[in-house]
Design a protein around this motif. Structure first.
Motif, PDB file in Angstrom:
ATOM      1  N   ILE A  27      34.282  -6.711 -22.958  1.00 19.56           N
ATOM      2  CA  ILE A  27      35.580  -6.057 -21.712  1.00 19.56           C
ATOM      3  C   ILE A  27      36.323  -7.730 -21.692  1.00 19.56           C
ATOM      4  O   ILE A  27      37.685  -7.799 -22.378  1.00 19.56           O
ATOM      5  CB  ILE A  27      35.672  -5.422 -21.074  1.00 19.56           C
ATOM      6  N   PHE A  28      35.838  -8.334 -21.358  1.00 25.87           N
ATOM      7  CA  PHE A  28      36.370  -9.627 -20.510  1.00 25.87           C
ATOM      8  C   PHE A  28      36.514 -10.854 -21.042  1.00 25.87           C
ATOM      9  O   PHE A  28      36.332 -12.125 -20.647  1.00 25.87           O
ATOM     10  CB  PHE A  28      36.233  -9.956 -19.097  1.00 25.87           C
ATOM     11  N   ARG A  44      38.554 -14.260 -14.568  1.00 25.42           N
ATOM     12  CA  ARG A  44      37.691 -12.979 -14.900  1.00 25.42           C
ATOM     13  C   ARG A  44      36.567 -12.751 -15.180  1.00 25.42           C
ATOM     14  O   ARG A  44      36.557 -11.800 -14.576  1.00 25.42           O
ATOM     15  CB  ARG A  44      38.430 -12.727 -16.724  1.00 25.42           C
ATOM     16  N   GLU A  55      47.375 -11.903 -20.691  1.00 31.78           N
ATOM     17  CA  GLU A  55      45.944 -11.137 -20.866  1.00 31.78           C
ATOM     18  C   GLU A  55      45.447 -10.783 -19.781  1.00 31.78           C
ATOM     19  O   GLU A  55      44.912  -9.903 -19.351  1.00 31.78           O
ATOM     20  CB  GLU A  55      45.114 -12.527 -21.159  1.00 31.78           C
ATOM     21  N   HIS A  79      47.091  -7.440 -19.055  1.00 36.08           N
ATOM     22  CA  HIS A  79      45.967  -6.065 -19.592  1.00 36.08           C
ATOM     23  C   HIS A  79      44.746  -5.800 -18.767  1.00 36.08           C
ATOM     24  O   HIS A  79      44.716  -4.484 -18.851  1.00 36.08           O
ATOM     25  CB  HIS A  79      45.984  -6.787 -20.908  1.00 36.08           C
ATOM     26  N   LEU A  80      44.165  -7.349 -18.499  1.00 36.27           N
ATOM     27  CA  LEU A  80      42.608  -6.432 -18.158  1.00 36.27           C
ATOM     28  C   LEU A  80      43.064  -5.535 -16.610  1.00 36.27           C
ATOM     29  O   LEU A  80      42.088  -4.964 -16.637  1.00 36.27           O
ATOM     30  CB  LEU A  80      41.761  -7.913 -17.250  1.00 36.27           C
ATOM     31  N   ARG A 119      43.941  -1.875 -18.024  1.00 32.67           N
ATOM     32  CA  ARG A 119      42.245  -2.044 -18.077  1.00 32.67           C
ATOM     33  C   ARG A 119      41.164  -1.109 -17.244  1.00 32.67           C
ATOM     34  O   ARG A 119      41.051  -0.028 -16.724  1.00 32.67           O
ATOM     35  CB  ARG A 119      41.694  -2.769 -19.419  1.00 32.67           C
ATOM     36  N   SER A 120      41.738  -2.129 -16.527  1.00 33.55           N
ATOM     37  CA  SER A 120      39.914  -2.071 -14.818  1.00 33.55           C
ATOM     38  C   SER A 120      40.764  -0.522 -14.281  1.00 33.55           C
ATOM     39  O   SER A 120      39.665   0.448 -13.979  1.00 33.55           O
ATOM     40  CB  SER A 120      40.453  -3.014 -13.722  1.00 33.55           C
TER      41      SER A 120
END
Lengths: 322, 253
Positions: free
Chosen positions: B138-139, B159, B189, B192-193, B196-197
């Motif tokens: 995912i990362f 990340r 990016e 987004h992460l 998403r978390s």
């Protein structure tokens, strides 16, 4: 079942070698070979604290002494009782029981000593921990000097010879397998995370004090076993065997070989033990040679001869049997 | 009900009041920003919540349990995880091992399992490895899973810190300047992460960040602190127009 096969093979090989190794290498080399084995156990176990967990202990000789004197004391004073209880066994069987009982007591005593020193002192960092462990080693030695029952300053004699090449190298295999399995598990990852960054380790839920004490205790247990094997090989103990220079040699072994690598600790133990014999003719200048050796290695191989190189790294080969 | 509730917390260092009577209330699933000029006390607040410091006054409650004064590792096990302003990875370990460390608290293996390498341990190790690899995917770190963490480029290290924090399966994730040193593309990016978390892992996020594009783009609620005190609280748009915030950042006329 691979595990059972491994242990049977180890026992067979060591037992077979025991029969004629002494005749092949000669009495003098045989003695060095056994000492190498004892030092491997000590170095590999010390590496657990100093190499993997990143704590600086210079009191390993103290735990070694606790083990040696406990084992010898239990065997010398409990010999009659144990032989009496195992009278139905042949001589070899009696000796085996005697040695194993002694080693068990040595392991427990050294482990408890590790716990007693570890709980208060492992809250300290770096230099402070080093000083406490150094002090502990000296306290143990001075205590032994004053206990008449184990010979005091005259030394402890009359210890039966129970250990030999077979037992010492069985100890080596047990130590190496145990430490190897431990550092490949979540325990090992916790140890190494403490070494790399204690604050981050805490933040990821690693109870750093608990794991430091744990590595200290496991390490002490093996130092105790090494002590017991030593006592019943040389048949004589003297407090001066456990001077802080002994701890110092052990540190040289793991630094020379490479901190945080089992293969490194083994290499260092072999090299330093053999060189100690080679340098014997230099007398008091032995230590000078080691200082030069250490300086050279720090210049050309700052991470030790093997660095943190290791044959099998955690994670690459999941699901591998011991 | 708030998942994390900081009530009336004060922390002083000698004569310096780093945090004063501070309140923060995070509801479950929030994306919450904490901003303020340098030295405003943001990192101190993080250290209070994660147990590095104990507050002089006030309470911190996580899902109904008071946690102030507990050990950092105990708080982490209760469900608060964090990243660090100055990256604190386990440098000598591989990327994969870094994530595995965080999963150790969910292990069932005992010391004897480890020493004897029982089948229970091996099964568990396989599961841990699988979970860790999934997280790394995912990362976008899976290709470097077996490299030493310290060899990663800066943005990837940031990340990895987030991935490692998520691996503890926290209820609340504290991110301390995750975009620091990232280029604009990496920052996008990262946004987004972070989202998403929250969406995929269900964590509540508390973010300290200086990159306003990231803060305004990610957070639903923003709290502004200056000299250890809250000076504004609201949605990004309100914050941007708040005269007290503008004064704190740009100085009074």
């Amino acid at each position: 079942m691979k595990k059972a096969a491994f242990w049977i093979a180890a026992l067979a090989v060591l037992g077979g070698l025991q029969l004629f190794v002494r005749d092949i290498v000669g009495a003098y080399n045989y003695q060095i070979l056994v000492l190498v084995g004892i030092n491997i156990i000590l170095a590999v176990s010390l590496n657990l604290i100093n190499g993997y967990t990143g704590q600086f202990s210079i009191g390993h000789a103290g735990f070694y002494a606790v083990g040696a004197y406990t084992c010898a004391g239990v065997v010398v004073y409990g010999q009659e009782a144990i032989r009496g209880a195992t009278g139905f066994l042949p001589e070899l069987g009696q000796n085996t029981v005697l040695l194993l009982v002694g080693l068990l007591c040595a392991a427990i005593a050294a482990g408890l000593a590790g716990l007693a020193v570890g709980i208060p002192s492992l809250r300290l960092r770096g230099d402070y921990l080093a000083i406490v462990t150094l002090g502990f080693g000296e306290i143990i030695r001075v205590l032994i000097l004053n206990v008449e029952a184990v010979g005091g300053a005259r030394g402890f004699s009359g210890i039966p010879q129970l250990s030999n090449f077979f037992w010492v190298y069985l100890g080596v295999v047990v130590t190496v397998v145990t430490v190897h399995n431990l550092v490949q598990s979540s325990y090992g990852r916790a140890f190494i995370s403490i070494r790399d960054d204690e604050i981050a380790a805490e933040a990821m839920g690693v109870d750093t004090t608990r794991f430091k004490v744990l590595s200290f205790v496991v390490s002490s247990i093996f130092a105790g076993i090494a002590g017991g094997l030593f006592a019943h090989f040389t048949m004589y103990l003297h407090p001066n065997t456990f001077l802080f220079t002994t701890s110092f040699y052990l540190i040289i072994m793991i630094v020379v070989g490479g901190l945080g690598s089992i293969e490194g600790a083994i290499t260092g133990a072999i090299l330093v033990t053999v060189l100690l014999e080679v340098f014997r003719e230099f007398g008091a200048f032995r230590l000078v040679n080691f200082a030069i050796l250490l300086v050279l290695i720090m210049i050309y191989r700052p991470t030790g001869l093997l660095g943190s190189w290791t044959l099998v790294r955690a994670g690459r080969r999941p699901g591998r049997a011991a | 009900m708030a998942i994390l509730d900081v009530k009336g917390c004060t922390k002083t260092f000698g004569g310096l009041v780093a945090v004063k009577d501070l309140n923060i209330s995070l509801r479950q699933g929030a994306l919450y920003g904490l901003i303020g000029p340098n030295g405003a006390g943001k990192t101190t607040i993080f250290n209070l919540i994660t147990g590095v410091y104990t507050p002089d006054e006030g309470t911190i409650t996580l899902a109904g349990h008071e946690i102030q004064g507990r050990k950092a590792s105990a708080i982490a096990r209760l469900g608060i995880s964090r990243t660090f302003q100055n990256i604190r990875l386990f440098g000598s370990m591989t990327v994969l091992e870094n994530v595995k460390v965080s999963q150790h608290m969910r292990k069932s293996q005992g010391l004897m399992d480890a020493i004897l390498r029982t089948s229970r341990l091996r099964e568990e190790e396989e599961r841990i490895e699988r979970d860790a690899m999934e997280l790394l995917k995912i990362f976008h770190l899976d290709e470097r899973a077996h490299d030493q963490a310290r060899t990663l480029p800066y943005g990837s290290q940031r990340r990895l810190e987030i991935a490692r924090a998520l691996a503890t399966e926290p209820k609340v994730l504290l991110l301390d300047e995750p975009a620091a040193g990232m280029n604009p593309q990496e920052a996008v990016e990262l946004m987004h992460l972070i989202k998403r978390s929250r969406d995929d892992f269900g964590v509540t996020v508390l973010l300290v960040e200086h990159n306003m594009k990231v803060v305004m783009g990610v957070c639903e609620t923003i709290q502004v602190v200056d000299y250890g005190e809250t000076i504004a609280l609201g949605a990004p748009r309100e914050i941007q127009e708040d005269p007290r915030v503008i004064e704190a950042y740009l100085g009074g006329a």
